[in-house]
Design a protein around this motif. Sequence first.
Motif, mmCIF file in Angstrom:
data_model
loop_
_atom_site.group_PDB
_atom_site.id
_atom_site.type_symbol
_atom_site.label_atom_id
_atom_site.label_comp_id
_atom_site.label_asym_id
_atom_site.label_seq_id
_atom_site.Cartn_x
_atom_site.Cartn_y
_atom_site.Cartn_z
ATOM 1 N N SER A 16 2.975 -4.282 -6.272
ATOM 2 C CA SER A 16 4.417 -4.516 -6.432
ATOM 3 C C SER A 16 5.216 -4.106 -5.206
ATOM 4 O O SER A 16 6.411 -4.414 -5.122
ATOM 5 N N LYS A 18 5.028 -0.727 -3.961
ATOM 6 C CA LYS A 18 5.310 0.719 -4.004
ATOM 7 C C LYS A 18 5.087 1.350 -2.633
ATOM 8 O O LYS A 18 5.910 2.106 -2.136
ATOM 9 N N THR A 20 4.865 -0.107 0.323
ATOM 10 C CA THR A 20 5.737 -0.652 1.369
ATOM 11 C C THR A 20 7.129 -0.016 1.271
ATOM 12 O O THR A 20 7.689 0.455 2.270
ATOM 13 N N GLY A 37 -2.792 7.074 -4.949
ATOM 14 C CA GLY A 37 -3.962 6.280 -4.561
ATOM 15 C C GLY A 37 -4.527 6.733 -3.220
ATOM 16 O O GLY A 37 -5.739 6.829 -3.033
ATOM 17 N N TYR A 111 -13.920 5.159 -11.227
ATOM 18 C CA TYR A 111 -12.688 4.513 -11.715
ATOM 19 C C TYR A 111 -12.051 3.671 -10.622
ATOM 20 O O TYR A 111 -11.624 2.546 -10.856
ATOM 21 N N LEU A 116 -9.838 0.994 -12.402
ATOM 22 C CA LEU A 116 -9.363 1.638 -13.639
ATOM 23 C C LEU A 116 -8.532 2.861 -13.305
ATOM 24 O O LEU A 116 -8.695 3.446 -12.222
ATOM 25 N N VAL A 118 -7.699 6.563 -13.136
ATOM 26 C CA VAL A 118 -8.453 7.813 -13.108
ATOM 27 C C VAL A 118 -7.924 8.680 -14.267
ATOM 28 O O VAL A 118 -6.718 8.645 -14.557
ATOM 29 N N ILE A 123 -6.259 13.253 -11.959
ATOM 30 C CA ILE A 123 -5.175 12.892 -11.038
ATOM 31 C C ILE A 123 -4.061 13.944 -11.079
ATOM 32 O O ILE A 123 -3.459 14.280 -10.051
ATOM 33 N N ARG A 146 1.741 7.698 -13.894
ATOM 34 C CA ARG A 146 1.439 6.354 -14.388
ATOM 35 C C ARG A 146 1.199 6.323 -15.890
ATOM 36 O O ARG A 146 1.052 5.253 -16.470
ATOM 37 N N ARG A 176 -0.156 -11.909 -3.936
ATOM 38 C CA ARG A 176 -0.137 -10.856 -2.914
ATOM 39 C C ARG A 176 -1.482 -10.161 -2.803
ATOM 40 O O ARG A 176 -2.011 -9.953 -1.736
ATOM 41 N N ARG A 180 -4.634 -9.758 0.252
ATOM 42 C CA ARG A 180 -4.581 -8.415 0.824
ATOM 43 C C ARG A 180 -5.938 -8.024 1.420
ATOM 44 O O ARG A 180 -6.973 -8.212 0.808
ATOM 45 N N TYR A 190 -3.109 -4.714 4.845
ATOM 46 C CA TYR A 190 -2.490 -5.886 5.478
ATOM 47 C C TYR A 190 -2.333 -6.970 4.432
ATOM 48 O O TYR A 190 -3.063 -7.014 3.453
ATOM 49 N N PHE A 194 2.627 -11.393 4.806
ATOM 50 C CA PHE A 194 3.733 -10.438 4.956
ATOM 51 C C PHE A 194 3.571 -9.548 6.182
ATOM 52 O O PHE A 194 4.488 -9.366 6.959
ATOM 53 N N ASN A 195 2.391 -8.946 6.327
ATOM 54 C CA ASN A 195 2.130 -8.119 7.515
ATOM 55 C C ASN A 195 0.687 -8.332 7.983
ATOM 56 O O ASN A 195 -0.179 -7.491 7.778
ATOM 57 N N THR A 251 11.000 -11.075 -5.945
ATOM 58 C CA THR A 251 9.691 -11.491 -5.425
ATOM 59 C C THR A 251 9.499 -11.066 -3.972
ATOM 60 O O THR A 251 8.415 -11.239 -3.429
ATOM 61 N N THR A 253 10.013 -7.937 -1.103
ATOM 62 C CA THR A 253 10.359 -6.543 -0.798
ATOM 63 C C THR A 253 11.557 -6.481 0.150
ATOM 64 O O THR A 253 12.423 -5.613 0.007
#
Length: 277
Positions: A16, A18, A20, A37, A111, A116, A118, A123, A146, A176, A180, A190, A194-195, A251, A253
């Motif tokens: 989504s 986050k 960036t 992450g 995970y 999945l 964790v 976490i 989360r 997206r 990636r 990347y 987008f980048n 849609t 960023t």
Amino acid sequence: MAARLLRAAVLGPPGSGKGTVSQRVAHSFGLQHLSSGRFLRDSLRAGSGHGAKPLARRGQETSWPFRPTVPSTPVLSGWTSAESLLPASPLPLPLFVPFGPTEVGHMARQYLEKGLLVPDHVITRLMMSELELRSDQHWLLDGFPRTIGQAEALDRVCDLDLVISLNIPFETLKDRLSRRWVHLPSGRVYNLDFNPPLVPGVDDVTGEPLVQQEDDRPDAVAARLRRYKDAAKPVIELYRRRGVLHQFSGTETNKIWPYVHNLFSSKLAPLQSKDTN
Ligand code: G5P
Ligand code: MG
């Protein structure tokens, strides 16, 4: 009067934006960007139990070590003193299972590889260690909490002042993520539109190959998004009820970013204009 430290979080499904958005906020406002992450991937790579030093053994209690100090970044008006962040009486430390030095990485690997979530106790343990190290800085959580269990664990150490929820259409996320590519050793991400990397298939910094992760395949993405939604719903509701939730839909960023910048500008003086990102 001492100024209060900003505690913020960015929530949103996989892909989504986050990471960036968080990078831009960190760059513009001088906040620490704390990605759950990223910490997990670091602990896998290092195999050294990143952030896994024991805080307390089961059954032990100690006073919570958070002691915010005056931040280096100026805080705008409307904020209360740092003392207001301190508990009236010492809080008992959350009771964590005392992991050994390499255990976070070992426990998380299976995970992460399957995309999945964790388990909460793993976490939460990791994030609390990282937060403790940064108790005197403004910070922005990326991808934590989360689940409602994680939100409750965070409640035991601080109140979030600002929660951003990124609401991005499913088709956009699927596109997206399937475009990636990642440099695994560093976690640099990347996107072919987008980048993109300077040289196709190669990391800009090290020149090493980029890979596409298993859980970025379209079928795996759909399952990840469903799981995200189920777990995140009560978390989003919790912060909405508390009046700290700010939801952004779209849609792109780049279109969401100016609104996020304005929101943070109402809390902290920017170091960089929104156009420098
Ligand atoms: P992560 O690392 O938190 P995810 O899956 O939640 O991973 P991810 O993939 O990191 O989320 P993101 O940070 O939301 O996505 O988004 P991003 O990386 O900024 O953007 C996604 C892609 O789209 C990038 O390539 C970016 O360049 C591109 N992009 C951004 N904006 C645009 C745009 O406007 N247009 C276009 N075309 N592209 C754009 O967590 C990884 C794993 O760790 C565990 C879980 O196993 C998770 O799967 N984990 C946890 N488990 C339990 N609890 C927690 N709290 C956990 N946190 C992590
Ligand atoms: Mg991310």
